[in-house]
Design an enzyme around this catalytic site. Structure first.
Site, PDB file in Angstrom:
ATOM      1  CB  THR A 147     -12.514 -12.800  -3.991  1.00 37.82           C
ATOM      2  OG1 THR A 147     -12.804 -11.410  -3.816  1.00 37.82           O
ATOM      3  CG2 THR A 147     -13.735 -13.611  -3.598  1.00 37.82           C
ATOM      4  CE1 TYR A 198      -7.982  -4.521  -5.634  1.00 36.59           C
ATOM      5  CE2 TYR A 198      -6.805  -6.620  -5.779  1.00 36.59           C
ATOM      6  CZ  TYR A 198      -7.794  -5.839  -5.211  1.00 36.59           C
ATOM      7  OH  TYR A 198      -8.591  -6.366  -4.216  1.00 36.59           O
ATOM      8  CE  LYS A 257     -11.123  -5.314  -7.042  1.00 39.00           C
ATOM      9  NZ  LYS A 257     -10.849  -6.691  -6.567  1.00 39.00           N
ATOM     10  CB  VAL A 298     -13.305  -6.298 -10.013  1.00 35.63           C
ATOM     11  CG1 VAL A 298     -12.726  -7.670  -9.658  1.00 35.63           C
ATOM     12  CG2 VAL A 298     -12.626  -5.753 -11.271  1.00 35.63           C
TER      13      VAL A 298
END
EC number: 4.3.3.7
Length: 300
Positions: free
Chosen positions: A56, A145, A173, A215
């Site tokens: 992001t 992640y 994540k 998240v």
């Protein structure tokens, strides 16, 4: 400093981590002043921590120097109780090691390390990659992640279990889009691994099978509602949690109507935050989609 992996059961990073956008000026430079204002707003409105320089945050278009300067600006402005996690992942192990060391030396609370993208390493390669990172900053908590839809490579639970031999690998994540990923991770890794949903729309279902938090992208806009949803679920008020989940679903869907972070940047603009356009090769949200997004924001 890491002392005990049981801290993961009362998650070290908190429940709601906002994957923060990187604001840009009209000229396309990083707007550090606005990043400071936005991060403090997020902390005051439901976020337990801030994740910088992730998907992001448009990390592929930020230089390492920009990423470092952004972290220094944001971390230095926030209350010490707000965790600041920095994306230090790369598909080059030596780069990821160097970035993670720098994050640790600069005072980061943790590092988000994405599965290497494009070169699609086998599980043995993934183990060696993350092992090297873990060894490089032994006192820095790491969040793995896994986002195979972007990386083209899936980090398997068996590999995660092996990586948990490193005391600083504390969380993951989970962004495969599969709820069962949480079940598989917990079955193999146990409750010592804190699993965070990488998808706002799957937060409540993932909480029901053992995730500890999210998240989040939507927390830029509805952090307090997400906090209430998690609290309601944890306190047994499942019907209230479900009502919030259902109310926010149109927003969750709209924020992924096209490639993230294009919609959230447009949504922030519509909400009074001039965070600028995404950097190329991403492009601004088109007018038709912006109208749809505006309608959904007005209905919240």
């Amino acid at each position: 400093m890491i002392t005990d992996k049981t801290e993961c059961n009362n998650p070290l990073f908190g429940r709601i981590l906002t994957a923060m956008v990187t604001p840009f000026t009209e000229n396309g430079d990083v707007d550090y002043e606005l990043a400071i204002k936005l991060s403090n707003y997020l902390f005051e409105n439901g976020s337990d921590g801030i994740v910088l320089c992730g998907t992001t945050g448009e990390s592929p278009t930020l230089s390492w120097a920009e990423q470092h300067d952004l972290f220094i600006a944001v971390k230095g402005s926030l209350d010490a109780s707000c965790k600041v996690i920095v994306g230090t992942g790369s598909n080059c192990t030596s780069e990821a090691v160097e970035a993670t060391k720098k994050a640790y030396d600069s005072g980061a609370d943790g590092a988000l390390v994405v599965v290497p993208y494009y070169n699609k390493p086998p599980q043995e390669g993934l183990y060696k990659h993350f092992s090297s990172i873990a060894k490089s900053a032994k006192d820095l908590p790491l969040m793995l992640y896994n986002i195979p839809g972007r990386t083209g490579c899936n980090l398997l639970p068996d590999t995660v279990k092996k990586l948990m031999d490193f005391s600083n690998i504390l969380s993951i994540k989970a962004a495969s889009g599969r709820i069962e990923e949480v079940t598989e991770l917990r079955a193999i890794c146990g409750s010592e691994l804190s699993v965070y949903s990488g998808d706002d729309s799957l937060l409540l279902p993932m909480l029901s099978v053992g995730a500890v938090g999210v998240v989040s992208v939507a927390s830029h806009l509805v952090g307090l509602q997400l906090k209430e949803m998690i609290h309601s679920f944890q306190s047994g008020k499942v019907s209230n949690a479900l009502a919030i989940h259902e109310k926010l679903q149109p927003l969750f869907k709209a924020l992924f109507m096209t490639t993230n972070p294009i919609p959230i940047k447009a949504a922030l603009e519509l909400s009074g935050w001039d965070v600028g356009n995404p950097r190329s090769p991403l492009s601004p949200l088109n007018n038709d989609m912006k109208k749809q997004l505006s309608f959904i924001l007005n209905s919240l």
